[in-house]
Write a protein that holds these residues in place. Structure first.
Motif, PDB file in Angstrom:
ATOM      1  N   VAL A  13       0.837  -1.203   0.000  1.00 38.86           N
ATOM      2  CA  VAL A  13       0.000   0.000   0.000  1.00 38.86           C
ATOM      3  C   VAL A  13       0.872   1.253   0.000  1.00 38.86           C
ATOM      4  O   VAL A  13       0.616   2.200  -0.751  1.00 38.86           O
ATOM      5  N   ARG A  17       0.933   4.246  -3.170  1.00 38.85           N
ATOM      6  CA  ARG A  17       0.321   5.554  -2.941  1.00 38.85           C
ATOM      7  C   ARG A  17       0.803   6.555  -3.979  1.00 38.85           C
ATOM      8  O   ARG A  17       1.982   6.665  -4.243  1.00 38.85           O
ATOM      9  N   THR A  34     -17.524   5.754   3.758  1.00 35.51           N
ATOM     10  CA  THR A  34     -16.146   5.388   3.417  1.00 35.51           C
ATOM     11  C   THR A  34     -15.196   6.524   3.758  1.00 35.51           C
ATOM     12  O   THR A  34     -14.106   6.300   4.300  1.00 35.51           O
ATOM     13  N   GLU A  37     -14.524   6.455   7.322  1.00 39.38           N
ATOM     14  CA  GLU A  37     -13.530   5.426   7.658  1.00 39.38           C
ATOM     15  C   GLU A  37     -12.111   5.946   7.446  1.00 39.38           C
ATOM     16  O   GLU A  37     -11.209   5.676   8.244  1.00 39.38           O
ATOM     17  N   LEU A  38     -11.901   6.698   6.367  1.00 36.40           N
ATOM     18  CA  LEU A  38     -10.583   7.288   6.123  1.00 36.40           C
ATOM     19  C   LEU A  38     -10.217   8.259   7.242  1.00 36.40           C
ATOM     20  O   LEU A  38      -9.076   8.290   7.713  1.00 36.40           O
ATOM     21  N   GLN A  40     -11.271   8.151  10.269  1.00 33.42           N
ATOM     22  CA  GLN A  40     -10.971   7.364  11.480  1.00 33.42           C
ATOM     23  C   GLN A  40      -9.516   6.911  11.469  1.00 33.42           C
ATOM     24  O   GLN A  40      -8.856   6.892  12.512  1.00 33.42           O
ATOM     25  N   MET A  41      -9.002   6.561  10.304  1.00 29.67           N
ATOM     26  CA  MET A  41      -7.597   6.162  10.210  1.00 29.67           C
ATOM     27  C   MET A  41      -6.680   7.366  10.439  1.00 29.67           C
ATOM     28  O   MET A  41      -5.621   7.246  11.061  1.00 29.67           O
ATOM     29  N   ASN A 130      -1.950   8.688   6.877  1.00 29.32           N
ATOM     30  CA  ASN A 130      -2.804   7.560   7.280  1.00 29.32           C
ATOM     31  C   ASN A 130      -4.047   7.495   6.399  1.00 29.32           C
ATOM     32  O   ASN A 130      -4.434   6.424   5.904  1.00 29.32           O
ATOM     33  N   MET A 131      -4.685   8.640   6.222  1.00 26.09           N
ATOM     34  CA  MET A 131      -5.902   8.714   5.408  1.00 26.09           C
ATOM     35  C   MET A 131      -5.589   8.326   3.965  1.00 26.09           C
ATOM     36  O   MET A 131      -6.349   7.601   3.317  1.00 26.09           O
ATOM     37  N   SER A 134      -5.002   4.588   3.584  1.00 25.73           N
ATOM     38  CA  SER A 134      -6.297   3.902   3.672  1.00 25.73           C
ATOM     39  C   SER A 134      -7.082   4.077   2.384  1.00 25.73           C
ATOM     40  O   SER A 134      -7.732   3.141   1.908  1.00 25.73           O
ATOM     41  N   ALA A 137      -5.572   1.767  -0.280  1.00 31.17           N
ATOM     42  CA  ALA A 137      -5.998   0.379  -0.081  1.00 31.17           C
ATOM     43  C   ALA A 137      -7.413   0.142  -0.604  1.00 31.17           C
ATOM     44  O   ALA A 137      -7.766  -0.982  -0.974  1.00 31.17           O
ATOM     45  N   ARG A 138      -8.218   1.207  -0.676  1.00 29.81           N
ATOM     46  CA  ARG A 138      -9.599   1.114  -1.161  1.00 29.81           C
ATOM     47  C   ARG A 138      -9.726   1.528  -2.640  1.00 29.81           C
ATOM     48  O   ARG A 138     -10.816   1.714  -3.129  1.00 29.81           O
TER      49      ARG A 138
END
Length: 196
Positions: A13, A17, A34, A37-38, A40-41, A130-131, A134, A137-138
């Motif tokens: 990952v 990027r 979604t 969720e990003l 949250q990361m 981090n975001m 993530s 990865a999606r």
């Protein structure tokens, strides 16, 4: 003991990027859940003294265009006539046309003045990384831009920030149909690392 499966996934990952410009996005929308969720990361970034200085203003749906228009209007209002470029105004106004969401990346200084500003900025950058990882990865395209009025006091006012807070850029999210570009680095590792 090393969890080689997890290490391989994380390494993959990180190396995939990319900074994908909003003009390369296709207009497909990302579910707000979604994006949450990003975020949250992002919230798991390192933070000195638990100041957690990251602060994000999220624009989705029709709010993306409202933000882009406001950004362009701030440029028009605060740029001296001799420096104003109509093409820059148009670019700012349309930059989010194919993006799903735009997130203002901000650093809120907090109430621990003993912590250096540079550490707070670095913490926010870690939150964005981090975001971004993530999102990668999606299979979500992302772009961190700092153009236009990013660092002008008027943008800080627009986002409701305090005097010691900072705007660090805008994070455009969307999907793309374009093939992934190969990653590259210009300088060899030997120039960037010294072992003692």
């Amino acid at each position: 003991m090393v969890d080689t499966t997890a290490a391989t996934l994380v390494d993959n990952v990180i190396s995939r990027r990319r900074n994908i410009k909003p003009t390369s996005m296709n207009g497909q929308k990302i579910a707000d859940e979604t994006v949450q969720e990003l975020l949250q990361m992002a919230d798991w970034a390192p933070t000195h003294g638990y100041t957690e200085p990251w602060y994000f203003v999220v624009f989705g749906s029709e709010k993306v265009q409202e933000f882009c228009t406001a950004h362009a209007d701030l440029y028009k209002q605060y740029t001296p006539a001799e420096k104003y470029i109509a093409g820059n105004y148009d670019k700012l106004k349309t930059q989010g046309d194919l993006a799903s969401h735009v997130i203002a990346i901000c650093m809120k200084r907090g109430n621990k003045p003993n912590i250096p500003v540079v550490e707070e900025v670095a913490s926010v950058a870690c939150a964005v990384q981090n975001m971004w990882l993530s999102a990668t990865a999606r299979h979500i395209a992302a772009y961190w831009g700092t153009g236009g009025m990013t660092f002008h006091p008027a943008m800080k006012d627009y986002l409701g920030l305090g005097d010691e807070d900072q705007v660090l850029g805008f994070f455009y999210l969307g999907y793309t149909d374009e093939p992934a570009v190969a990653g590259r680095r210009v300088k060899p590792m030997e120039e960037k690392v010294k072992w003692m």
